[in-house]
Design a protein around this motif. Structure first.
Motif, mmCIF file in Angstrom:
data_model
loop_
_atom_site.group_PDB
_atom_site.id
_atom_site.type_symbol
_atom_site.label_atom_id
_atom_site.label_comp_id
_atom_site.label_asym_id
_atom_site.label_seq_id
_atom_site.Cartn_x
_atom_site.Cartn_y
_atom_site.Cartn_z
ATOM 1 N N SER A 116 95.533 4.077 135.444
ATOM 2 C CA SER A 116 94.358 4.395 136.264
ATOM 3 C C SER A 116 94.351 3.651 137.590
ATOM 4 O O SER A 116 93.630 4.035 138.512
ATOM 5 N N SER A 117 95.150 2.588 137.710
ATOM 6 C CA SER A 117 95.190 1.841 138.969
ATOM 7 C C SER A 117 96.031 2.561 140.023
ATOM 8 O O SER A 117 95.966 2.223 141.210
ATOM 9 N N LYS A 118 96.811 3.533 139.602
ATOM 10 C CA LYS A 118 97.693 4.234 140.530
ATOM 11 C C LYS A 118 97.183 5.617 140.924
ATOM 12 O O LYS A 118 97.508 6.117 142.004
ATOM 13 N N ALA A 119 96.409 6.264 140.052
ATOM 14 C CA ALA A 119 95.921 7.606 140.363
ATOM 15 C C ALA A 119 94.762 7.967 139.451
ATOM 16 O O ALA A 119 94.670 7.466 138.320
ATOM 17 N N GLY A 120 93.871 8.827 139.950
ATOM 18 C CA GLY A 120 92.822 9.365 139.114
ATOM 19 C C GLY A 120 93.409 10.322 138.095
ATOM 20 O O GLY A 120 94.520 10.834 138.268
ATOM 21 N N VAL A 121 92.678 10.595 137.031
ATOM 22 C CA VAL A 121 93.177 11.478 135.986
ATOM 23 C C VAL A 121 93.467 12.869 136.546
ATOM 24 O O VAL A 121 94.505 13.472 136.251
ATOM 25 N N SER A 122 92.552 13.394 137.357
ATOM 26 C CA SER A 122 92.765 14.739 137.905
ATOM 27 C C SER A 122 94.019 14.791 138.775
ATOM 28 O O SER A 122 94.797 15.750 138.711
ATOM 29 N N THR A 123 94.236 13.750 139.576
ATOM 30 C CA THR A 123 95.444 13.707 140.406
ATOM 31 C C THR A 123 96.691 13.716 139.543
ATOM 32 O O THR A 123 97.658 14.437 139.821
ATOM 33 N N TRP A 124 96.670 12.925 138.485
ATOM 34 C CA TRP A 124 97.812 12.810 137.576
ATOM 35 C C TRP A 124 98.081 14.144 136.886
ATOM 36 O O TRP A 124 99.227 14.595 136.802
ATOM 37 N N ILE A 125 97.036 14.797 136.399
ATOM 38 C CA ILE A 125 97.204 16.074 135.704
ATOM 39 C C ILE A 125 97.738 17.146 136.653
ATOM 40 O O ILE A 125 98.650 17.910 136.316
ATOM 41 N N PHE A 126 97.192 17.198 137.876
ATOM 42 C CA PHE A 126 97.635 18.240 138.794
ATOM 43 C C PHE A 126 99.018 17.947 139.362
ATOM 44 O O PHE A 126 99.697 18.858 139.836
ATOM 45 N N ALA A 127 99.459 16.702 139.321
ATOM 46 C CA ALA A 127 100.850 16.410 139.681
ATOM 47 C C ALA A 127 101.786 17.008 138.633
ATOM 48 O O ALA A 127 102.842 17.577 138.974
ATOM 49 N N ILE A 128 101.408 16.907 137.365
ATOM 50 C CA ILE A 128 102.185 17.544 136.301
ATOM 51 C C ILE A 128 102.171 19.057 136.490
ATOM 52 O O ILE A 128 103.198 19.734 136.349
ATOM 53 N N ALA A 129 100.986 19.601 136.827
ATOM 54 C CA ALA A 129 100.865 21.046 137.037
ATOM 55 C C ALA A 129 101.719 21.503 138.216
ATOM 56 O O ALA A 129 102.335 22.580 138.175
#
Length: 238
Positions: A116-129
């Motif tokens: 969580s210190s590197k990215a928000g959850v939504s950012t992380w999920i959409f990077a995978i997407a």
């Protein structure tokens, strides 16, 4: 590609709760429809908005306890948004539906890797997407490789001074990004590192488009102050 033997709540658990510590992630198999159904049943109780857990809390429950309910809640929040994002990128509805489920399976399996210190959850999920969308496009447009293509040629040795300058610039960007508020940092990452439009960011974060534009404007102003006008224009040149 993820190991298909790895368990996830969307594919239906076969191990009992008592067996889970020993079975781990390898003790489940099935389909993602189960997670969607669980999420639909759980929902959000009327008047309970204040008690809704944050995405970060849900990710922590998934990483720490392999919590199926936490995954179901996260699934209901993001599976539809991811599908819409993939369809806007050109994927047919059936392909986007399957791919969005694959993305959410990856979220479950990689929950322990989320920071969580590197990215928000939504950012992380959409990077995978985004990576999944690239895979789809590659599969649809793949042609026989051309050995003379510059992509297959070795890179020229980089000048030490150029390498040092690039490393220094990267350090400046990281420091400037850390100085942003979390909301501002998320929209910058989603726009410039994930490649999402402001409309897509608004949908992903479930906030008004005007809010995204305001956060982006504030973030770019702070980055311009920290990095300099010329540097910022180079960094954010469309």
């Amino acid at each position: 590609m993820d190991d298909p033997s790895t368990s996830d709540p969307a594919r239906g658990a076969t191990a009992s709760e008592a067996e889970r510590p020993a079975a781990g992630r390898a003790g489940a198999a099935g389909g993602l429809a189960g997670a969607a159904e669980i999420g639909a049943e759980i929902g959000t109780p009327p008047g309970a908005e204040a008690a809704v857990e944050s995405d970060v809390d849900l990710m922590r429950r998934m990483a720490r306890d392999e919590d199926r309910e936490a995954f179901a809640l996260l699934f209901t929040r993001y599976a539809g948004r991811v599908k819409a994002y993939l369809m806007r990128g050109g994927a047919p509805a059936d392909v986007a539906d399957e791919a969005s489920q694959d993305v959410m399976v990856s979220v479950w399996r990689r929950a322990a890797l989320y920071d969580s210190s590197k990215a928000g959850v939504s950012t992380w999920i959409f990077a995978i997407a985004r990576n999944r969308r690239i895979d789809i496009l590659r599969r649809e447009t793949r042609a026989a490789p051309d050995p003379d293509d510059p992509l297959f040629q070795p890179d020229a040795p980089e000048d030490p001074e150029t390498s040092a300058a690039a490393a220094d610039r990267d350090a400046q960007v990281r420091e400037a990004m850390r100085a942003l508020g979390e909301d501002q940092r998320d929209v910058v990452r989603m726009a410039f590192f994930v490649g999402m439009t402001q409309v897509e960011i608004a949908e992903a974060l479930d906030v008004p488009l005007g809010t995204v534009k305001s956060r982006m404007r504030l973030a770019l102003g702070r980055l311009r102050t920290a990095l300099g006008d010329e540097f910022a224009e180079e960094l954010f040149d469309d």
